[in-house]
Structures are given as structure tokens and as C-alpha cells.
Motif scaffolding. Structure first.
Motif: not given
Length: 578
Positions: A398-411, A413-428
Motif C-alpha cells: 500500500t505504501s508504494n501506491i501513490h494517489i494524488k489529485n484524483s477522483i476515485i470512487q469508493g476511496s 477522498g482525502s478527507s476519509a481515505w480508505n487505505t486499501f486504495f494506497g497512499t493518499n498524497d492529497g486532494n483526492n
């Protein structure tokens, strides 16, 4: 006084100027190739007579190969090119310059169908009868550099189903590979050519053996088949560059397949309605890399894994401004990453992909320790599967997956990030991206002007193919529009890009409007009914769009400023919100 004598030495070199040779199957002249009237009547004779650097003009018609590559085996006949020449098709036999040819009107066919009896008995575009005598490969290219060119042909009827091999230089050439072109240790350029109904084990349209660096440009591939690489296969640390090509209704694992340290780069290409076992667009295996820029991958179907991308054994795929939508697989409706492989997505859109088991968009298993997987400025939304519709992973760091400024359904978003998707690098975000249209065959994946993804991309440190770290106005999105419009770059593969057109049809009729309680209210509404309208800011960026279905437009969300209203068939006019 001394006399000084200056000697000037002239060095003479053997230099042969390039000649233009003519190929005309109807010629009745001296068969010298000096003119259309004296043209070579067979293409192979012209190739044999040409010197390096020569140019061949080939008259429209049907040509079958004649150079036997294996003694006593008629199916081994091919057009054999082993010198750096340029071969152009598409002439009617009267032209004197290349600019005069018309490749659409003057079809120049290179076919492996010696008997002329290949038949589509099912009406599905696939020739399934009369193939047994066909050539293993229509063209064999050997040891060419990038001055060698095939341009303006249709290549069809190669049936590479042989069981024997022959030798060219140090290479063993298998008759089971490369139905259209078998490219051996060559940097051949193929341009403006259609590949149709060719088949092989590897590389139905083109196979590349040895370290090859070909360029495939402005070509079409339809109804080709191969177990791997139904259109293009590459091996042996090759680099394949593909520009402005379309791939439709081909069959087999991967329109493109790569083995053993190979790289394939595709720009402005469309991959649609292809099918196979794994990898509807790409089958990537064993330390291979692939790069896609401004590509569309849609409606591809596989019976196993990776509706668009099958990536395994330390493969890295990087996609920029690419649409991946409505593909299907059992695992990984869009992408299947396994065995220490990963996919980077920069300004991409994944929508409507479906997996019948897991991972409607992504299925990822076993990541490499050194992975730095980027999902930047990307939309993953509306994908489906019984389990994990947008993202499935196992044994994936998970720590090697970097997600940033993206729209990811089910994630969340950055405010309530689901770490299953990877690392929240902000503004998701986890919101509806509000595409303009997702209807089948009418898709428009630009964002509606009210989308939260407008101008919301991260535009730094992207390591882009343009050698910059950020998108500029000179770069284009997947639809060919400027990538940088207004104050920023939109999330996803497409830029909304709506700006005021200053060239408008004028209408002398007047319709009055006024601002009342956050509404623009119109008199003479009957003349405006069902007309399209747009509202722009003073920078020319579209804020609203819609259709006049009532006598007012709600502008309650507009801040204090001057805006421009444009209604279909009427002049644009400014108005003030104060």
C-alpha cells in the motif's frame, strides 16, 4: 620573389543518386522500371533490381509474393526486402510525383492468398476458408535501418501456421510468426498501410525478432489473429513506436504483445472491440515496458484477465491522457497487474469497465519491493464487478501506491481515505466526476462545467513525455484539445476546454433579458426555445452550458463579476452580477 603554388585536391567518391523505379503489372515495355510504360511487372523483381536509397512507385493492383525463403516450400514465398529502399503504393499509373497519388482510390494489395479464394463464410469480416495454400508471411524485412519504408499498401492473407524455420544471418525465422510482416533485426518504417486478416502464433500483423526499432504510423489493423500480439508482437529488447493507428476487431492475447525487455510506445492510437484470452490491448511479459499517450481503449473483451492491460513479470506500463472504458474481463476489467508489475496513470480516465469476478477497473497481485506506482490526476469511476468494483489488490504494498489529485470512487477522498486504495498524497475526491456523456457510441468524457474536477489537476513533477514536468498549452488531451485551458488542467484524460468563439452567426432579432432574484429572465422567449446557451467569464472560460427550456437561467452560484452570455444564433452579450 617566391612563387607559391596552391594545389587543390578533389576527392572523388563512388556515389549513386537515388532512382525512382516503377512497378506496373500492365506494362508492355522493356521491364526496366524506368517509367510506367516500362515498369517492372512484378514487385519482387523491382526490389531485387533496386539499389539502397532507391524509391519504388507501385501501381494499384493485387500482388502476390514470389521470393521463396525455404527451398521447395511454396508457402514460404514472400516479398523479401533486405536493402534500404522506399516502397510506395497508391498510384494509378500516370503520376510523376508522390504528391499526386491517392491511396484510397488506388488500392495496392499485397496478399498471401495465392489462389485468390480466401472467403468470409460467416459474414463477420474474418476470412475462414481457402487459407491452406496462403503464404506464411506476406513480407519479410531483414537488417534494415529507418530509411527503409513501406507506405500506402493493404497487407492481407498472411497465414503463419507453419512448423519449420529457416535462417537469415544469425537468426532462426519461424514460419509460425508474422503473418503480415516478419521483421528481422530491422528498423523498418511502415506508414499509411492497412493490415487485414493476417494470422500467426506471434504477431498476426507484424512480428519483430531480434533488436528491432520500427515505426508504425497512420496504419489500420482489423480482423488479424495471433495467440499473442494479434496486431504487433515484439521480442528481444526491441523498441516499437506506434503513432496514429487504429486497432479494431482483432483476436488474440494483446493487440500488442511484448516479451523479454521490450518497450512499446503508442501515441494517439485507438484500440476498440478487440478480443482474446488476456490483455485486450496489451500483453506485457518479462521485464517489458509500455507507454501510452492520448490513446483510447474501449469495448475490448477477454475471457480471462485484463480487459485492456495484462501486465506480468516485472512489467511497467505508464499511461498519459488515456481513456480506458467499457472493457471486460473475468479479473481486472481494465488492468490486471501480477507478479511484480504495476501501472502508472497520469491524467487518465477509467469508466464502465467490468470484471465478472474481481476488480472492475484494477486487479493487482504481488507488487515489486521498489514499486512507486503513480495514480495522479486520474478518474476511476463507474466500474463494476461482484467484488471490489474499482480496485482490488492482494500482496500489494500500500505504501508504494501513490494517489494524488484524483477522483476515485469508493476511496472516501482525502478527507476519509480508505487505505486499501494506497497512499493518499492529497486532494483526492470520491464524487461523481460529471462526464458530459457516457451513452454507448456517443461518449464524451470531458467534464461538465460544474464538475469538481475542472482545473483540479496537480501539474508539477509529472515526468511527462514532452520532457517537461507539467502540461502546457501546447500539449493536447485525448481528444486533441489543449491540455492547459483556463487556470489549470482538468482531472482525467479530457480537458473541458470550452472557450468563447468570437466568430458567431449574427441575428438581427432582439431578445431582452434582466436579472431578477438570481435568475436571468428573458422576454420574447419563444424565439429562444430549445436553443443552446453558454455563459463565460471574461477569460473566455465556459462556466455554464445548457438548453433554453424555460424563460430563465439560474445564476445563483455566480460570484460578483462580469460574464458573457452566448445563445445559439445570437450575438454574445456581457452582463453584471453585483
Amino acid at each position: 620573389m617566391k612563387k607559391i603554388t596552391v594545389f587543390i585536391l578533389f576527392f572523388l567518391t563512388n556515389y549513386t543518386f537515388a532512382a525512382t523505379l516503377y512497378v506496373n503489372p500492365d506494362a508492355a515495355g522493356n521491364n526496366s522500371g524506368s517509367s510506367w510504360a516500362n515498369g517492372f511487372t512484378t514487385l519482387q523483381n523491382a526490389i531485387n533490381a533496386a539499389n539502397a536509397g532507391d524509391i519504388l512507385f507501385v501501381k494499384a493492383g493485387t500482388y502476390t509474393p514470389s521470393q521463396q525463403m525455404i527451398s521447395g516450400d511454396n508457402r514460404s514465398r514472400s516479398f523479401y526486402i533486405n536493402k534500404n529502399i522506399k516502397i510506395y503504393g497508391g498510384f494509378n499509373g500516370s503520376e510523376t510525383t508522390l504528391a499526386e497519388r491517392n491511396i484510397t482510390a488506388n488500392i495496392t494489395l499485397l496478399t498471401g492468398d495465392f489462389n485468390g479464394n480466401d472467403t468470409d463464410t460467416n459474414g463477420n469480416g474474418i476470412n475462414d476458408f481457402g487459407l491452406t495454400e496462403n503464404a506464411y508471411f506476406v513480407v519479410v524485412a531483414y537488417n534494415l535501418d529507418n530509411t527503409a519504408l513501406i507506405d500506402g499498401f493493404r497487407i492481407t492473407g498472411g497465414n503463419a501456421n507453419g512448423t519449420v524455420s529457416f535462417t537469415l544471418g544469425s537468426y532462426s525465422v519461424n514460419t509460425a510468426n508474422g503473418g503480415g510482416i516478419n521483421n528481422i533485426a530491422s528498423n523498418l518504417v511502415v506508414r499509411n498501410t492497412k493490415f487485414n486478416n493476417n494470422s500467426a502464433s506471434f504477431g498476426g500483423g507484424i512480428t519483430n525478432k531480434g533488436a528491432c526499432f520500427p515505426k508504425i504510423e497512420n496504419c489500420e489493423f482489423t480482423y488479424n489473429f495471433a495467440s499473442y500480439g494479434n496486431s504487433i508482437h515484439a521480442n528481444d529488447a526491441s523498441l516499437i513506436t506506434i503513432n496514429n493507428c487504429t486497432f479494431t476487431s482483432n483476436r488474440g492475447s494483446g493487440v500488442l504483445s511484448s516479451l523479454n525487455n521490450t518497450v512499446q510506445k503508442a501515441t494517439n492510437c485507438t484500440f476498440s472491440y478487440n478480443s482474446g484470452a488476456s490483455g485486450g490491448v496489451l500483453y506485457n511479459n518479462n521485464n517489458c515496458n509500455a507507454v501510452f499517450l492520448n490513446c483510447k481503449m474501449n469495448n475490448n473483451t477477454v475471457s480471462s484477465s485484463g480487459g485492456a492491460i495484462y501486465n506480468t513479470n516485472f512489467g511497467i506500463v505508464t499511461m498519459y491522457n488515456t481513456l480506458i472504458y467499457k472493457n471486460f474481463a473475468v479479473y481486472g476489467g481494465a488492468v490486471y497487474n501480477v507478479s511484480n508489475s504495476y501501472v502508472n496513470s497520469i491524467n487518465c480516465t477509467y469508466f464502465g469497465n467490468n470484471a465478472s469476478t474481481q476488480g472492475g477497473a484494477f486487479y493487482c497481485s504481488v507488487s515489486p519491493d521498489n514499486m512507486f506506482m503513480k495514480t495522479y490526476n486520474t478518474i476511476i469511476y463507474g466500474n463494476t464487478s461482484p467484488s471490489n468494483p474499482n480496485w482490488y489488490k492482494e500482496f500489494y504494498t500500500t505504501s508504494n501506491i501513490h494517489i494524488k489529485n484524483s477522483i476515485i470512487q469508493g476511496s472516501g477522498g482525502s478527507s476519509a481515505w480508505n487505505t486499501f486504495f494506497g497512499t493518499n498524497d492529497g486532494n483526492n475526491l470520491d464524487v461523481n466526476p460529471l462526464f458530459i456523456n457516457t451513452t454507448q457510441d456517443a461518449e464524451d468524457f470531458r467534464l461538465n462545467v460544474s464538475s469538481p474536477g475542472i482545473d483540479a489537476s496537480y501539474n508539477q513533477l509529472l515526468s511527462l513525455p514532452n520532457t517537461n514536468n507539467s502540461w502546457t498549452a501546447a500539449d493536447t488531451d485525448v481528444y486533441g484539445n489543449s491540455r492547459l485551458v483556463g487556470s489549470g488542467v482538468d482531472i482525467g484524460a479530457a480537458e473541458n476546454g470550452a472557450v468563447l468563439n468570437i466568430i458567431d452567426n449574427e441575428n438581427d432579432t432582439i431578445a431582452f433579458f434582466y436579472l431578477l432574484n438570481d435568475q436571468l429572465v428573458f422576454d420574447n422567449f419563444e424565439m429562444l426555445l430549445n436553443k443552446e446557451y453558454q455563459i463565460f467569464d471574461l477569460n473566455g472560460k465556459q462556466i455554464y452550458q445548457g438548453k433554453m427550456e424555460s424563460n430563465s437561467i439560474n445564476v445563483s452560484s455566480l460570484t460578483k463579476a462580469i460574464y458573457i452570455l452566448k445563445i445559439q444564433d445570437f450575438k454574445a452579450i456581457k452582463f453584471l452580477i453585483n
